[in-house]
Scaffold this motif. Structure first.
Motif, short mmCIF file in Angstrom:
data_model
loop_
_atom_site.label_atom_id
_atom_site.label_comp_id
_atom_site.label_asym_id
_atom_site.label_seq_id
_atom_site.Cartn_x
_atom_site.Cartn_y
_atom_site.Cartn_z
N GLY A 83 33.67 41.29 36.99
CA GLY A 83 33.28 42.69 37.10
C GLY A 83 34.24 43.67 36.47
O GLY A 83 34.22 44.85 36.81
N GLY A 84 35.11 43.20 35.55
CA GLY A 84 35.94 44.13 34.80
C GLY A 84 37.42 44.06 35.11
O GLY A 84 37.91 43.16 35.81
N LEU A 85 38.15 45.04 34.58
CA LEU A 85 39.60 45.09 34.74
C LEU A 85 40.02 45.39 36.18
O LEU A 85 41.04 44.88 36.65
N THR A 86 39.24 46.20 36.89
CA THR A 86 39.63 46.58 38.24
C THR A 86 39.77 45.36 39.15
O THR A 86 40.84 45.17 39.77
N PRO A 87 38.76 44.48 39.27
CA PRO A 87 38.95 43.30 40.11
C PRO A 87 39.91 42.29 39.47
O PRO A 87 40.61 41.56 40.20
N ALA A 88 39.96 42.23 38.14
CA ALA A 88 40.87 41.28 37.49
C ALA A 88 42.32 41.56 37.87
O ALA A 88 43.11 40.63 38.11
N LEU A 89 42.69 42.83 37.94
CA LEU A 89 44.06 43.18 38.34
C LEU A 89 44.36 42.69 39.76
O LEU A 89 45.46 42.19 40.04
N ARG A 90 43.39 42.81 40.64
CA ARG A 90 43.59 42.33 42.01
C ARG A 90 43.65 40.80 42.05
O ARG A 90 44.42 40.21 42.83
N MET A 91 42.85 40.14 41.23
CA MET A 91 42.86 38.67 41.16
C MET A 91 44.19 38.16 40.64
O MET A 91 44.71 37.15 41.12
N ILE A 92 44.75 38.84 39.66
CA ILE A 92 46.06 38.45 39.13
C ILE A 92 47.11 38.54 40.23
O ILE A 92 47.93 37.62 40.41
N HIS A 93 47.10 39.64 40.96
CA HIS A 93 48.08 39.83 42.04
C HIS A 93 47.93 38.74 43.11
O HIS A 93 48.94 38.15 43.55
N LYS A 94 46.70 38.45 43.50
CA LYS A 94 46.47 37.44 44.53
C LYS A 94 46.88 36.05 44.05
O LYS A 94 47.51 35.28 44.81
N ALA A 95 46.55 35.73 42.81
CA ALA A 95 46.91 34.41 42.27
C ALA A 95 48.43 34.22 42.26
O ALA A 95 48.93 33.14 42.60
N LYS A 96 49.14 35.26 41.89
CA LYS A 96 50.60 35.15 41.86
C LYS A 96 51.17 34.99 43.27
O LYS A 96 52.15 34.25 43.46
#
Length: 336
Positions: free
Chosen positions: A255-268
């Motif tokens: 769904g775009g950059l907004t959720p991707a940024l949160r996914m990156i943070h969670k993955a890390k």
């Protein structure tokens, strides 16, 4: 905001094949959002696997056109929440979200990576994808585009033999992507052979729903395993932490950059490696992905390189993967 919707049919340089499909053209939707004399651009490609067409995305967005055009735009993240509330598909939301981020950065005259306080001094080089084909044609594609990292699409009865032959023609790093075509036992068997042939990791070897098989693989494979089809949206990241070594985020799917940024943070937080991949987007979509580069371990952003003709200007990928960022704000996109 002024909303524009445009369908493009992107012609590929070569027939692109993975384990479940082949195509010579890629339909894509380009969204424009205009405000304060600036226009932001976003993109989402069609995808038969997820039953998404450009026409279906246009219909979704048109159903809320008036609300979008009357929306009081402030922050991309707030706009994204508004779109989610309208129950649009993630693909349609992605195109709008990317356009909103590009617009926001252009209004502020700053690139997104700078607004996110990240430094582009260091970033991972993109791989270049070699689709499934005869070995001779796969070798020809590598010779046509010498590259430091290749992603090799697999899913045939002779996958290890293919990598052995390709290895005879390059010293470049290999990554392999089976697109759900293998079993757990096959993956565990292939992994040591592939590692000996210079493969860095295996992407999505098993069907997306085979969590039991993936748990077996992640504990027995000698190569890291990266989730793709198993990691679609934010809620998938937590589960992937127990079944994979890393995740591949696709902006169109989440769904775009907004959720991707949160996914990156969670993955890390979970200790997972982070990759962002493309879905044969033009430079519109690729320029958005590039803004995330300083936050990534791996990236697959070669979509525009696979096209006969591009439809936009923005981030450029130079020889051997060097990225040239435009000086203008947002994702730096202008349409050709």
């Amino acid at each position: 905001m002024q909303l524009t919707l445009s369908k493009y049919v992107l012609q590929l340089r070569h027939t692109f094949s993975i384990s479940r499909e082949s195509h010579d053209f890629q339909d894509t939707l380009i969204v424009g959002l205009g405000l304060k004399g600036e226009t932001g651009y976003g993109e989402a490609t069609s995808n038969p696997y997820y039953k998404i067409t450009v026409e279906s995305m246009i219909a979704e967005i048109e159903s809320v056109r008036e609300e979008i055009e009357n929306y009081n735009f402030t922050l991309p993240e707030v706009f994204h929440a508004f779109l989610v509330d309208k129950k649009l598909s993630n693909f349609a939301i992605c195109a709008l979200d990317l356009a909103a981020h590009d617009l926001y950065g252009k209004i502020l005259d700053k690139p997104l990576y700078e607004l996110w306080h990240t430094d582009i001094a260091n970033y991972p080089f993109t791989n270049y994808t070699i689709g499934m084909d005869t070995v001779e044609k796969m070798v020809s594609k590598m010779r046509e585009t010498p590259w430091p990292i290749y992603k090799i699409k697999l899913g045939s009865p002779n996958d290890v033999a293919i990598i052995k032959e390709l290895r005879n023609h390059t010293d470049s790093i290999f990554r392999v992507d089976a697109n759900c075509a293998w079993t757990a036992d096959q993956t565990i068997l292939y992994a040591p052979q592939l590692k000996a042939l210079g493969v860095e990791f295996i992407e999505q070897p098993l069907a997306a729903g085979d969590w039991e098989g993936m748990e077996k693989v992640v504990h027995q494979s000698v190569l890291p395993i990266i989730a793709d089809e198993s990691c679609i949206v934010e809620d998938d990241v937590q589960k992937c932490g127990l079944h994979f070594n890393g995740i591949n985020i696709k902006l169109t799917k989440c769904g775009g950059l907004t959720p991707a940024l949160r996914m990156i943070h969670k993955a890390k937080e979970l200790g997972l490696k982070v990759m962002v991949g493309c879905m044969t987007e033009s430079t519109v979509g690729i320029s958005a992905i590039a803004q995330l580069l300083p936050q990534l371990d791996y990236v697959d952003m070669d979509g525009a390189m696979l096209l006969k003709e591009d439809i936009a200007q923005g981030v450029k990928i130079g020889k051997y993967g060097v990225v040239v960022f435009p000086e203008n704000g947002g994702s730096g996109i202008t349409l050709v």
